[in-house]
Design an enzyme around this catalytic site. Sequence first.
Site, PDB file in Angstrom:
ATOM      1  N   ASP A 153      93.493 -59.305  48.801  1.00  8.95           N
ATOM      2  CA  ASP A 153      94.353 -58.646  48.050  1.00  8.95           C
ATOM      3  C   ASP A 153      95.574 -58.141  48.357  1.00  8.95           C
ATOM      4  O   ASP A 153      95.601 -57.442  49.664  1.00  8.95           O
ATOM      5  CB  ASP A 153      93.294 -57.114  47.487  1.00  8.95           C
ATOM      6  CG  ASP A 153      94.030 -56.079  46.848  1.00  8.95           C
ATOM      7  OD1 ASP A 153      95.356 -56.259  46.445  1.00  8.95           O
ATOM      8  OD2 ASP A 153      93.488 -55.098  46.616  1.00  8.95           O
ATOM      9  N   TYR A 201      88.926 -47.180  56.459  1.00  9.73           N
ATOM     10  CA  TYR A 201      88.687 -47.732  55.042  1.00  9.73           C
ATOM     11  C   TYR A 201      90.207 -48.185  54.562  1.00  9.73           C
ATOM     12  O   TYR A 201      91.000 -47.453  54.595  1.00  9.73           O
ATOM     13  CB  TYR A 201      88.258 -46.633  54.288  1.00  9.73           C
ATOM     14  CG  TYR A 201      88.141 -47.108  52.888  1.00  9.73           C
ATOM     15  CD1 TYR A 201      87.161 -47.831  52.412  1.00  9.73           C
ATOM     16  CD2 TYR A 201      89.046 -46.691  51.793  1.00  9.73           C
ATOM     17  CE1 TYR A 201      87.006 -48.465  51.089  1.00  9.73           C
ATOM     18  CE2 TYR A 201      88.985 -47.214  50.600  1.00  9.73           C
ATOM     19  CZ  TYR A 201      87.729 -47.870  50.056  1.00  9.73           C
ATOM     20  OH  TYR A 201      87.975 -48.591  48.864  1.00  9.73           O
ATOM     21  N   LYS A 221      87.921 -52.312  49.687  1.00  6.13           N
ATOM     22  CA  LYS A 221      86.656 -52.698  49.645  1.00  6.13           C
ATOM     23  C   LYS A 221      86.702 -54.329  50.117  1.00  6.13           C
ATOM     24  O   LYS A 221      87.792 -54.807  49.997  1.00  6.13           O
ATOM     25  CB  LYS A 221      86.031 -52.683  48.394  1.00  6.13           C
ATOM     26  CG  LYS A 221      84.584 -52.598  48.394  1.00  6.13           C
ATOM     27  CD  LYS A 221      84.052 -51.441  49.139  1.00  6.13           C
ATOM     28  CE  LYS A 221      82.475 -51.562  49.351  1.00  6.13           C
ATOM     29  NZ  LYS A 221      81.821 -50.628  50.362  1.00  6.13           N
TER      30      LYS A 221
END
Length: 371
Positions: free
Chosen positions: A12, A234, A237
């Site tokens: 991404d 984080y 994902k």
Amino acid sequence: MAKITVSLIKADVGSVAGHTTVHEKLIATAQRKLDEAREAGLIIDFFVTHVGDDLELLLTHTKGVDNEEIHELAWNTFKAAADVAKELKLYGAGQDLLSDAFSGNVRGLGPGVAEMEFTPRRSEPIIAIMMDKTEPGAFNYPIFKIFADPFNTAGLVIDPKMHQGFVFEIWDIIEHRRVFMNVPEEMYDILALIGAKGRFVIKRVYPKEGSPLPKDEPVAVISTEKLFFIKGEYVGKDDPVALVRSQSGLPATGEILEPFAFPYLVSGWMRGSHNGPLMPVSLKDAMCTRFDGPPRVLALGFNLADGKLIGPVDFFADPAYNTTRTIANLIATYMRLHGPFEPHRLPSEEMEYTTLPKVLEQIKDRFESIE
Ligand code: F6R
Ligand code: MG
Ligand code: MG
């Protein structure tokens, strides 16, 4: 026939108007970079696509897996696309490129990788399966069904070329160890592991003694990169990808696509923190909207012709998956009504890999013990 390597590498590197879809200029940039590499003879062929906010590079070459030149090509392609994303002020530009510099292999730097080297058969059908808003363990269910469940794959029962079953290479992505196990003999033990999909993930599948295919060449491979484990916090994902070879002693294309007719629950929806149904979609619908989802899966089919990619066939464009999508949307609504409650929200152990601990940190001093 010489061996061919097929590499599916994704990242991404920025998306339009949130974590929704990849801008066409990023696709064009990647195509240009890979076209140059094909002209220069580094790769045989390529196909660039996307699912949701992930840019997907499918490459064929003869350099084997984990090859530095190929990984550097993928890295530079993502970098070039990320530069365009920055220019366009796209959201999350360069997000999955976790390192400033390439260091020999894209593994551990952010991109997800599924690649395998094998001797192509006379006709070599191969399917690239790509998911957004979920995690590598989301492939456990369909890969098990495809290679181990006789109710899914009729060939396990009636084709003598695969009646003996397969070997699963399973990774424990928390303890960094792996185990090879056989189906059907060890089916229950395998399920004991892979049902815990946040920890045990099927990495590869191999043929067994008695198969017409070489036993040391994989027939399926899945990306297992977890961004949290790389970065320690984080950063989005770990939307996974897989390559699965089909037919002539392997599950038929239709047996490979069949598990996706059930919109099973996966984790990774909205903020990497929710469970939701996996919806099979065509390329046209490979963008995420509702609550940044629902999680989506795209499957593109190709034939290899001397390493050239013939295709793709956009499998889930088929109306045969319309009912699945309807059910997926009903399940999405049902799950959404739980709001912040489990099991829509992930169990607390998995929330440790999200941004929730930062919120809890703010109230930790207000707790007092109870006798
Ligand atoms: C990203 C994803 C999204 C984001 C969410 C919040 O792939 O799954 O659901 O987690 O849009 O994003 P930020 O924190 O960047 O605003
Ligand atoms: Mg994203
Ligand atoms: Mg994504």
